[in-house]
Design an enzyme around this catalytic site. Structure first.
Site, PDB file in Angstrom:
ATOM      1  N   LYS A  79       0.849  -1.186   0.000  1.00 11.88           N
ATOM      2  CA  LYS A  79       0.000   0.000   0.000  1.00 11.88           C
ATOM      3  C   LYS A  79       0.890   1.243   0.000  1.00 11.88           C
ATOM      4  O   LYS A  79       1.842   1.345   0.784  1.00 11.88           O
ATOM      5  CB  LYS A  79      -0.901  -0.018   1.239  1.00 11.88           C
ATOM      6  N   SER A 154      -9.702   2.342   2.476  1.00 16.44           N
ATOM      7  CA  SER A 154      -8.681   3.027   1.717  1.00 16.44           C
ATOM      8  C   SER A 154      -7.682   2.101   1.026  1.00 16.44           C
ATOM      9  O   SER A 154      -6.922   2.540   0.172  1.00 16.44           O
ATOM     10  CB  SER A 154      -7.917   3.989   2.630  1.00 16.44           C
ATOM     11  N   SER A 178     -10.510   0.084   6.481  1.00 19.41           N
ATOM     12  CA  SER A 178      -9.784   0.242   5.224  1.00 19.41           C
ATOM     13  C   SER A 178      -9.173  -1.026   4.662  1.00 19.41           C
ATOM     14  O   SER A 178      -8.810  -1.064   3.486  1.00 19.41           O
ATOM     15  CB  SER A 178      -8.694   1.305   5.374  1.00 19.41           C
TER      16      SER A 178
END
Length: 473
Positions: A79, A154, A178
């Site tokens: 990420k 996210s 997320s």
């Protein structure tokens, strides 16, 4: 066999038997990324030279009969939020464009040391503050199952690359759902570790709502990555000294007590989501578990009333600091970022919020004295538009059944698929354990995975419009 659909655990077995080369597996996911990215847009950058060199090292270790590291030769994407010294860290924001990180997240070092072949980084919403993934900097990331819809956020890019076949493992982070939201919408598995289980960087390492965690295609895959990234770190005083080994090993559920709560006290759950959740409960019962439907005095209004003071004390000031006291810089922020900051800044007193969090936890703790895990949906809806504005924070947060378990952040939560909605997008459930009882949620998840046979079936994965599934076999 489509190599880009392989699980990490199967790849590791094939490496050990010398039936598969890390080099061939890497080239398969690189080729797959080349054909999926024009449609999905989930990758911020690729490190192909470095990845190919790492795959060669893994292949040489296998050929030489050397002891294999836990993630030896497994392709993995990080990420973008997790910084790496000397590499871009742009947070999806125009204000951060070109920014280069000066520190490395501890889980990145652990992943590389464990032998993973890191070949790219995945998209996020701006500053990770939305359950959808689109930014002015990187554009719109789409769900491989239905490209009109979002992969969640996210960690939306992470969920999307796993579903699309563009990598084998991925990292995420979770402050309000997320990891679990994209796991649900993308039909993959994700784990929100309890606070302190996985080390982090300041300031969010001290945020009890926040955790970095693993995402993958099976419970065993996620357990494999979780064992690598967890454990104490000298740079994080909040990191727990005791490590907790987890595994995707199927065990008997005879006598395991499951509390089923379909609406968490008042969420308006889509009928397809509820039906699939009840199907999961039935599968657990068939596997030997004792399932009892229960109530919790929560619901979205109480969740938001409890959580917003926390966000107002941490995330709100963080975003304000980005502006450096210059309100004109706000024009470069995404509308959902501005809306989130505004909602956080108008939240209640932080001390009162801490008292509310303690009161919020009590009924869950009382319930769990008689149950081993809680089962509930991950999200109350079947999808958000890929370019959902996200400016109506109440309308969005009312759908996120993940946030209660950030409020009580010391609980482990495993998110697994539960079925497919009529719009073609997966739905998911959360398996929630008692505080720091990570092993139980993985045990229940592994048994459910075997009983349902959904996401480990070759037919599970999406067909992406304009992308040939047979590419990069």
């Amino acid at each position: 066999m489509d190599l880009f659909r392989i699980t990490a655990t199967r790849a590791a077995e094939m490496f050990r038997r010398r039936e598969l080369s890390p080099i061939d597996l890497l080239e398969a996911v690189i080729a797959r990324t080349a054909v999926t990215e024009p449609v999905i847009n989930a990758v911020t950058e690729q490190w192909l030279d470095e990845a190919r060199a790492a795959a060669v090292v893994s292949q040489e270790r296998i050929a030489a009969g050397e002891p294999l590291r836990p993630l030896e030769g497994i392709p993995l994407m990080l990420k973008e939020e997790q910084p790496i010294t000397g590499h871009l860290q742009e947070e999806g924001c125009l204000l951060e464009q070109g920014h280069v990180a000066t520190e490395t997240h501890p889980i990145v070092d652990r992943i590389i040391d464990a032998g993973a072949v890191v070949h790219g980084r995945t998209t996020t919403p701006e500053y990770c503050c939305a359950p959808v993934t689109h930014t002015k900097l990187w554009g719109v990331t789409r769900n491989p199952w239905n490209t009109d819809l979002a992969p969640g956020g996210s960690s939306g890019g992470a969920g999307a690359v796993l579903a699309a076949g563009s990598t084998v493992l991925a990292t995420g982070s979770d402050i309000g759902g997320s990891i679990r939201i994209p796991s649900s919408f993308c039909g993959v598995v994700g784990f929100k570790p309890p606070f302190g289980r996985v080390p982090g960087l300041a300031p969010f390492n001290s945020d009890t709502y926040c955790a970095d965690g693993p995402m993958g295609r099976s419970v065993a895959d996620v357990a494999l990555l979780q064992d690598v990234i967890s454990g104490p770190w000298v740079g994080d005083a909040a990191s727990l000294r005791d490590s907790a080994h987890v595994a995707g090993v199927v065990r008997s559920l005879e006598g395991v007590r499951v509390a089923l709560c379909p609406d968490l006290g008042g969420y308006d759950v889509d009928p397809a989501v509820e039906a699939n959740t009840r199907a999961v409960a039935a599968a657990l019962k068939d596997a030997g578990a004792v399932v009892e439907q229960v109530d919790l005095p929560w619901g979205p209004q109480r969740v938001l009333d409890t959580a917003w003071p926390h966000f107002g004390a941490i995330m709100g000031p963080f975003i304000e600091e980005v502006l450096h006291g210059d309100p004109t810089r706000a024009d470069q922020l995404m509308p959902y970022t501005r809306a989130f900051a505004a909602a956080a800044s108008s939240a209640g007193d932080h001390v009162q919020g801490l008292v509310a969090e303690s009161a919020f936890y009590r009924p869950f703790a009382e319930l769990m004295t008689d149950h081993d895990v809680l089962l509930c949906p991950t999200i109350a809806t079947t999808g958000f538009a890929a370019d959902e504005p996200g400016t109506d924070t109440r309308a969005v947060f009312d759908k996120l059944m993940t946030l209660p378990f950030n409020v009580i952040g010391r609980v482990p939560v495993l998110a697994v698929p539960s079925g497919i909605a009529p719009n073609g997008v997966p739905t998911g459930v959360q398996i929630v354990g008692r505080t720091y009882d990570d092993a139980t949620v993985f045990g229940v998840g592994a048994a459910l995975e075997q009983e349902l046979g959904l996401w480990t079936d070759p037919s599970w994965w999406p067909t992406i419009a304009g992308v040939t599934d047979g590419a990069a076999r």
